[in-house]
Design a protein around this motif. Sequence first.
Motif, mmCIF file in Angstrom:
data_model
loop_
_atom_site.group_PDB
_atom_site.id
_atom_site.type_symbol
_atom_site.label_atom_id
_atom_site.label_comp_id
_atom_site.label_asym_id
_atom_site.label_seq_id
_atom_site.Cartn_x
_atom_site.Cartn_y
_atom_site.Cartn_z
ATOM 1 N N ALA A 2 0.844 -1.188 0.000
ATOM 2 C CA ALA A 2 0.000 0.000 0.000
ATOM 3 C C ALA A 2 0.878 1.236 0.000
ATOM 4 O O ALA A 2 2.044 1.179 0.352
ATOM 5 C CB ALA A 2 -0.887 0.003 1.229
ATOM 6 N N TRP A 3 0.318 2.334 -0.428
ATOM 7 C CA TRP A 3 1.008 3.604 -0.363
ATOM 8 C C TRP A 3 0.244 4.544 0.541
ATOM 9 O O TRP A 3 -0.977 4.552 0.543
ATOM 10 C CB TRP A 3 1.055 4.289 -1.724
ATOM 11 N N VAL A 4 0.986 5.321 1.274
ATOM 12 C CA VAL A 4 0.370 6.435 1.984
ATOM 13 C C VAL A 4 1.081 7.690 1.499
ATOM 14 O O VAL A 4 2.305 7.712 1.394
ATOM 15 C CB VAL A 4 0.550 6.296 3.509
ATOM 16 N N HIS A 5 0.319 8.699 1.161
ATOM 17 C CA HIS A 5 0.918 9.922 0.647
ATOM 18 C C HIS A 5 0.422 11.108 1.454
ATOM 19 O O HIS A 5 -0.776 11.257 1.680
ATOM 20 C CB HIS A 5 0.534 10.097 -0.831
ATOM 21 N N GLU B 185 0.982 18.226 -0.210
ATOM 22 C CA GLU B 185 1.376 19.577 0.188
ATOM 23 C C GLU B 185 0.226 20.329 0.847
ATOM 24 O O GLU B 185 0.425 21.291 1.557
ATOM 25 C CB GLU B 185 1.862 20.348 -1.052
ATOM 26 N N ASP B 186 -1.009 19.854 0.562
ATOM 27 C CA ASP B 186 -2.186 20.468 1.185
ATOM 28 C C ASP B 186 -2.524 19.808 2.520
ATOM 29 O O ASP B 186 -3.549 20.116 3.135
ATOM 30 C CB ASP B 186 -3.382 20.361 0.235
ATOM 31 N N GLY B 187 -1.678 18.885 2.949
ATOM 32 C CA GLY B 187 -1.927 18.205 4.220
ATOM 33 C C GLY B 187 -2.894 17.040 4.110
ATOM 34 O O GLY B 187 -3.139 16.329 5.072
ATOM 35 N N ILE B 188 -3.444 16.855 2.904
ATOM 36 C CA ILE B 188 -4.377 15.737 2.717
ATOM 37 C C ILE B 188 -3.594 14.424 2.643
ATOM 38 O O ILE B 188 -2.570 14.337 1.969
ATOM 39 C CB ILE B 188 -5.205 15.928 1.419
ATOM 40 N N ILE B 189 -4.110 13.460 3.351
ATOM 41 C CA ILE B 189 -3.449 12.151 3.367
ATOM 42 C C ILE B 189 -4.211 11.211 2.445
ATOM 43 O O ILE B 189 -5.422 11.047 2.581
ATOM 44 C CB ILE B 189 -3.382 11.620 4.799
ATOM 45 N N THR B 190 -3.499 10.652 1.499
ATOM 46 C CA THR B 190 -4.151 9.757 0.544
ATOM 47 C C THR B 190 -3.544 8.366 0.692
ATOM 48 O O THR B 190 -2.330 8.215 0.751
ATOM 49 C CB THR B 190 -3.968 10.251 -0.902
ATOM 50 N N VAL B 191 -4.425 7.395 0.767
ATOM 51 C CA VAL B 191 -3.998 6.012 0.919
ATOM 52 C C VAL B 191 -4.352 5.280 -0.361
ATOM 53 O O VAL B 191 -5.451 5.453 -0.888
ATOM 54 C CB VAL B 191 -4.741 5.354 2.098
ATOM 55 N N PHE B 192 -3.446 4.469 -0.843
ATOM 56 C CA PHE B 192 -3.703 3.692 -2.055
ATOM 57 C C PHE B 192 -3.686 2.219 -1.698
ATOM 58 O O PHE B 192 -2.675 1.694 -1.243
ATOM 59 C CB PHE B 192 -2.615 3.976 -3.099
ATOM 60 N N ARG C 295 -0.974 0.621 8.970
ATOM 61 C CA ARG C 295 -0.605 1.154 10.282
ATOM 62 C C ARG C 295 0.892 1.484 10.288
ATOM 63 O O ARG C 295 1.318 2.563 10.691
ATOM 64 C CB ARG C 295 -0.951 0.140 11.382
ATOM 65 N N LYS C 296 1.692 0.553 9.782
ATOM 66 C CA LYS C 296 3.145 0.766 9.747
ATOM 67 C C LYS C 296 3.516 1.893 8.779
ATOM 68 O O LYS C 296 4.371 2.724 9.078
ATOM 69 C CB LYS C 296 3.848 -0.525 9.326
ATOM 70 N N ALA C 297 2.866 1.884 7.615
ATOM 71 C CA ALA C 297 3.184 2.920 6.618
ATOM 72 C C ALA C 297 2.863 4.304 7.175
ATOM 73 O O ALA C 297 3.631 5.257 7.010
ATOM 74 C CB ALA C 297 2.398 2.670 5.337
ATOM 75 N N SER C 298 1.743 4.408 7.861
ATOM 76 C CA SER C 298 1.344 5.702 8.414
ATOM 77 C C SER C 298 2.258 6.114 9.556
ATOM 78 O O SER C 298 2.603 7.288 9.711
ATOM 79 C CB SER C 298 -0.098 5.629 8.911
#
Lengths: 705, 149
Positions: free
Chosen positions: A60-63, A66-73, A132-135
């Motif tokens: 999984a990706w967590v991004h 720059e706007d503070g939005i957290i996006t999970v893939f 959980r780990k990625a975050s």
Amino acid sequence: MEKTEKQMSIHSDPGQNYLNRRKFFKLLGGGLAVVFVSNDLLSLASNRTFIPIPENQIGAWVHVGEDGIITVFTGKTEVGQNIRTSLAQVVAEELQVSLDSVRLVMADTDLVPNDFGTVGSRSTPQMGAQLRKASAAARHELIRVAAAVWKTDPDTLVADGGFVSDPTNKNKMSYGQLSGGKRLLVPISDATKVIPIAERKISGTSVPKVNIKSFLTGKHKYVSDMKVTGMVYGKILRPPAYKSELIDADTSAAKAIPGVIIVQEGGFIGVTANDPWTAAKAIKVIHANWKTSPQKARSELFEHLKNTGDPGRSSGIQGDLSKGLREADHKHKASYQVDYIAHVPLEPRAAIAFWEQGKLTVYTGTQRPFGVRDTLAGLFNIPKEMVRVIVPDTGSAYGGKHSGEAAEEAAKLSKAVGKPVKLVWTREEEFTWAYFRPAGVIEINSGVRKDGTITAWDFHNYNSGPAAIATPYTVANQQNLFHPADTPLKQGSYRGLASTANVFARESHMGDLARMLEMDQLDFRLKNLKEPRFKAVLEAAAKSFGWGARKKSPGNGFGIATGFDKGGYVATCAEVSIINNRVKVIRITEAFECGAIVNPAHLHNQIMGSIVQGLGGALFEAVDFAGGKILNPSISSYRVPRFSDLPEIEIVMIDRKDLPSAGAGEAPIIGVAPAIRNAILDATGIGLTALPLIPDGKVADNVSG
Amino acid sequence: MVLTINGKSVTVNAGPDSDLLTVLREELDLTGTKYGCGEAACGACMVLIDGSATPSCVTRINSLEGKKIETIEGLEKNDKLHKVQEAFLKTDPFQCSYCASGMIIATVSLLSRNPKPTDAQIVDVMNRNICRCGTYANIIKAIKLAASS
């Protein structure tokens, strides 16, 4: 370490399915990305100009944008288990942000890492743990960047509410400021420190379903609700029975209808039209001749499964079965039958497919987006990268949507007509052309001593499958064997799959043995179980139910059953009332334990849903068939549980904060049928041996156990 | 044909014997109303016709002239949820939520006739609606909350 764009530029080879970092950041803008890959792979990066990260290394990706939005893939799909919500909870917790600043991009094969599928109750234990780990890794990295800016010790800094701050002064920066303008790619490892269980404030709480309002206002677009520009409606000509061969077809009347296009490729005939009525009308006026072949009927099913059963692959006999039987004071031999049942997801299969410059895009409701992508690539003989499968949150699946039949059909039609095609299966198509939970025959030969020691256990399952086949009870001499057999109907996954059949047979048999011994059903089970988690659920269910303490009304019976599947321990108690042979389930108490609870309300829903769905398979659901035709392919002829079937339900959730979270969509179903069966046994002395137990609502006088 | 849907007069092109469900979903893009069975056996396609919950899949539009049709999309007024939607929002009863529109429509219809239904009355009326995810007990909670609000 922070790495520059030059060092980190990732080798992009479409044939090799490597993570394309440039594309990734192009999609997201700059920011902080965390990928779940092994450290070994990223450590290569400092010496090379590219990092080859095979897709299968990325969960999984967590991004953090720059706007503070957290996006999970993530490749997981939302099919009603509310995983979108529980995964968001985990991410919000570890990044210490509110839930509404977390977005989940799910199940879009062009955007998310490859994933085996939303199957086997793996989303919570695997994806939840990875995210959980990625975050957590993202939080550590944000703190590290802030510490570098402020030239201070990262351990003194705090991440909270989307900011990193220094409690000793006024230094404070938002996640967006910290990640902005950079392209950080951070690896994580098993050593990444997550927030200790005792300090968790979001996971473990009942936050509402993400996007709940869109579902309650009719705004959410399931695939069957979607439209794309220039779209036409597809419809498929179905054969009159399974295994039919098309001899010939006269499509002239259909062709004459304005706007209708006929697509014929071998035995496949479909049409497209500008509206669904015209497409349906066109299919109706096609006159086709089919060659059909004799096929087994439901009345011959169990004999057929037994006769075609493979000798089976034994994991070996423990002890000596004949010695065990010789040592027994009581012997018991019985055969159990389990019918095919249908998933009946309320949203039938649906797909919208279109082709653009040789690339196929399909919206469809499936639990295996990457599996369907691969199937489509194979079907059209194109590279996987030329197929994109997107799964919007779907109208349920229960293991019934592992495949992509509607996607394949829509893609074929779209290719032929050169337009986007929408195809929504009817309820009859869903009942007939999807797949079923396997039927099965289970034979058990056992022996038990007067003191309740089980001396022999010989267990054979024909066709339904090996899940949860091993007995959890202590038996010195035992064999548990699965025999694959020839299935007359197409079969596949289902909530709990074979564990429902195996647990039904085992717990029914245990009920009979306890009765032979004149021993209490609960005591007999506890005596033969070692695993404390089993004992805990049994005792919790019994206590809440009032087992042994509550008086039975005349005509009522109590039953109990226990089981384990896919990380979840369950014990179910049932009370039935029988008046004039008519059986009514009046109470179900279920205790369930699947490690640490992520969202109590949604876990409660999953358990409740399993119990209610379990009532159908336990009491009355069965697929009827003959000559390659399904004889009850409608909701009016295939009964599913309704409001009036709802017993009083008590749910006891055991929260083992010290244990990893397991999935909960499946195991809570397995105890329902045997608990009810044993309650009927208790009330009448009749030991039923087949699922469904009472298709007409009644227990007959002449059935004996 | 002209139909009155969610307070507006709407001209539809579909033939007079077309089913209301497909007209709503495909011609008018009101896709909140769902297809589930096509035989009035599951409740997913329920709409209000003159205030009464009716399966739209078996309702021909030629029977609807002069009648008031309300769909799930019409319940929210001036960005404010209907009190039944509000109660379902607070209860969070659903899993896949595909049955939600039909359940909410059936509840609006029930409470308009019987503002304080007993459990038995709820079960009796709601028995036409299927939630395959099996969240019936939660839905009953939501209905009771709506009745008390």
